[in-house]
Design a protein around this motif. Structure first.
Motif, mmCIF file in Angstrom:
data_model
loop_
_atom_site.group_PDB
_atom_site.id
_atom_site.type_symbol
_atom_site.label_atom_id
_atom_site.label_comp_id
_atom_site.label_asym_id
_atom_site.label_seq_id
_atom_site.Cartn_x
_atom_site.Cartn_y
_atom_site.Cartn_z
ATOM 1 N N ASN A 1 -14.687 8.421 -46.414
ATOM 2 C CA ASN A 1 -13.775 8.998 -47.397
ATOM 3 C C ASN A 1 -14.496 9.736 -48.512
ATOM 4 O O ASN A 1 -13.993 10.741 -49.024
ATOM 5 N N ASN B 1 -15.869 2.966 -44.025
ATOM 6 C CA ASN B 1 -14.675 3.690 -44.465
ATOM 7 C C ASN B 1 -14.900 4.355 -45.811
ATOM 8 O O ASN B 1 -14.333 5.419 -46.098
ATOM 9 N N ASP C 1 -8.202 2.779 -44.019
ATOM 10 C CA ASP C 1 -8.465 4.196 -43.765
ATOM 11 C C ASP C 1 -8.689 4.971 -45.063
ATOM 12 O O ASP C 1 -9.376 5.996 -45.065
ATOM 13 N N THR C 2 -8.120 4.498 -46.173
ATOM 14 C CA THR C 2 -8.235 5.226 -47.449
ATOM 15 C C THR C 2 -9.365 4.722 -48.334
ATOM 16 O O THR C 2 -9.592 5.275 -49.411
ATOM 17 N N GLY C 3 -10.067 3.652 -47.920
ATOM 18 C CA GLY C 3 -11.220 3.202 -48.690
ATOM 19 C C GLY C 3 -11.117 1.821 -49.294
ATOM 20 O O GLY C 3 -12.022 1.390 -50.015
ATOM 21 N N TRP D 1 -2.778 3.100 -51.425
ATOM 22 C CA TRP D 1 -3.359 4.217 -50.693
ATOM 23 C C TRP D 1 -4.138 5.193 -51.578
ATOM 24 O O TRP D 1 -4.811 6.072 -51.054
ATOM 25 N N ASN D 2 -4.053 5.064 -52.894
ATOM 26 C CA ASN D 2 -4.844 5.978 -53.736
ATOM 27 C C ASN D 2 -5.816 5.253 -54.660
ATOM 28 O O ASN D 2 -6.581 5.894 -55.370
ATOM 29 N N SER E 1 -4.072 1.330 -42.274
ATOM 30 C CA SER E 1 -3.979 2.543 -43.086
ATOM 31 C C SER E 1 -4.586 2.351 -44.469
ATOM 32 O O SER E 1 -5.068 3.307 -45.084
ATOM 33 N N LEU E 2 -4.579 1.119 -44.977
ATOM 34 C CA LEU E 2 -5.190 0.845 -46.278
ATOM 35 C C LEU E 2 -6.700 1.018 -46.189
ATOM 36 O O LEU E 2 -7.325 1.641 -47.058
ATOM 37 N N THR F 1 -0.749 3.985 -59.505
ATOM 38 C CA THR F 1 -1.800 3.492 -58.614
ATOM 39 C C THR F 1 -1.145 2.760 -57.451
ATOM 40 O O THR F 1 -0.297 1.888 -57.658
ATOM 41 N N ARG G 1 -9.518 6.154 -54.182
ATOM 42 C CA ARG G 1 -9.810 7.483 -54.699
ATOM 43 C C ARG G 1 -9.954 7.454 -56.214
ATOM 44 O O ARG G 1 -10.830 8.102 -56.779
#
Length: 422
Positions: free
Chosen positions: A21, A17, A135-137, A89-90, A132-133, A86, A93
């Motif tokens: 990303n 993942n 999925d974002t890394g 989900w971000n 979904s968490l 923060t 990133r």
């Protein structure tokens, strides 16, 4: 750490993942399992799990880890995502961006802390949302169903396990974290890990109620080292390390004992880092020092600009925010903090760096764990280190009916209700 070792670890150590990303990234974002194993390999070591409520905390913690050559965890709790910029989900990133900007080469896990389920009806939402968490890394997660009874806690962990990748770091929890009442026991800890083992699950960490509270607390007896050691001894066959919550408010000597005398490899620090980034004076316990009129003691010329601090205080006063509720300033004010001049931004991150570096090197014994983590990845030739132990409990002994019957035999004091959110 040599560039050759870093490059080899980078080529095999990033989970799928993370690669998806951040395909062109040179940030060594790894599973939480890798961080735990590195601390165990060194022995008597734990690393910080820094709650990255704002960018300055994340930057300072990463810089400290690089300086200490230490593997590290950056995390955010599910509740923190409601009052911080923060979020779950971000955060990956943000970590990836800062690692690349700063040239960070130490391994970093990105942890979703306290993913809570307070009642059984929350389980369905968790099963739907947790993927979904990742999925974002995100590379590690703490499942916190400790608000429920022992049987439902175990059943909730089992129910959501299919939503967590097998390679990911996995933390579980018993005993709501709320202070000196209703402390966790070896009996309920073993019950949870036995049941998980029977269902093919091996938590990397377990969080206990071992005498701490969330936030900064000047009173109370703090972490119960001997109790923690006893629980970890009971869990040795199950391969589960300790995650120490409520680290702020315990002095350095107590934290050294936790690292040296228990199987704790992860120590959460949230409130202290926030206060330090703002320039609020704290003592060795991480407690904010208050002025005679009961306000936080902001040091002139440190942290945020003094004029901006005055705005923050006025904002808090208008909304009747006091003490721990100052955490709710992160979301409305991070944009303003980023808008300060470079010198001020640097001192905010620099103060966090100094504090975290001291913890990693002088208290947690985490220095030079980065190459250990990288060597584990290179030796495995994979991002997935697998479970620490075999699965030996009989599933037939841990059906739902028997789980409930076993839980009914456990008689432990859960203690009074408290604030469990962070």
């Amino acid at each position: 750490m040599s560039q050759d070792l870093f490059r080899k670890a980078l080529s095999v150590g990033r989970p799928p993942n993370v690669v998806q990303n951040f395909p062109h990234s040179e940030a060594l974002i790894v599973s939480g399992k890798v961080i735990d194993r590195a601390m165990l390999e060194k022995g008597g070591a734990m690393t910080i799990a820094a709650n990255g409520r704002n960018l300055f905390i994340i930057e300072g913690a990463l810089r400290a880890a690089q300086k200490a050559n230490a593997a590290i965890i950056i995390e955010i709790a599910r509740s923190e995502a409601t009052y911080c910029p923060t979020t779950l989900w971000n955060i990956a990133r943000r970590v990836d961006y800062l690692c690349n900007m700063l040239g960070i080469t130490v391994p970093v896990a990105v942890h979703a802390d306290h993913y809570y389920m307070k009642k059984w009806e929350d389980v369905a939402e968790a099963k739907a949302e947790i993927p979904s968490l990742f999925d974002t890394g995100i590379t590690s997660i703490a499942i916190d169903a400790s608000h429920m009874t022992d049987d439902l806690n175990l059943l909730a962990n089992i129910a959501v396990s299919s939503a967590i990748p097998s390679w990911a770091g996995y933390e579980t929890e018993i005993g709501e974290i709320k202070g000196s009442f209703g402390l966790s026991t070896p009996v309920e800890a073993k019950y949870l890990c036995q049941g998980l083992n029977a269902h093919g699950l091996c938590p990397d960490w377990i969080a206990l109620n071992n005498g701490t509270t969330h936030g900064i607390e000047a009173s109370g007896t703090g972490i119960q080292v001997e109790l923690t050691a006893d629980i970890h001894k009971a869990l040795a066959p199950y391969g589960t390390s300790g995650a120490q919550h409520g680290t702020s408010g315990n002095d350095s000597q107590r934290l050294r004992e936790i690292a040296a005398k228990t199987q704790t490899t992860k120590a959460n620090v949230a409130t202290a880092l926030q206060m330090i980034s703002w320039g609020v004076r704290v003592n060795d316990f991480g407690n904010a020092i208050m002025t005679e009129d009961g306000r936080f003691d902001k040091v002139a010329g440190e942290g945020v600009e003094d004029t901006l601090w005055a705005e923050m205080v006025a904002y808090a006063d208008e909304r009747k925010l006091k003490g721990g509720d100052y955490k709710k300033l992160n979301l409305p004010f991070e944009r303003r903090w980023q808008g300060q001049n470079k010198r001020v931004r640097e001192r905010m991150a620099g103060a966090v760096e100094d504090f975290v570096h001291h913890l990693l090197v002088d208290v947690f014994n985490a220095a030079d764990t980065a190459p250990i983590a990288c060597e584990l990845l290179v030796k495995a030739g994979s991002h997935d280190l697998g479970p620490k132990v075999d699965f030996f409990e009989n599933p037939a002994d841990w059906t739902e009916e028997k789980i409930k019957a076993r839980a009914a035999e456990i008689n432990t004091d859960k203690g009074p209700k408290g604030d469990f959110d962070d």
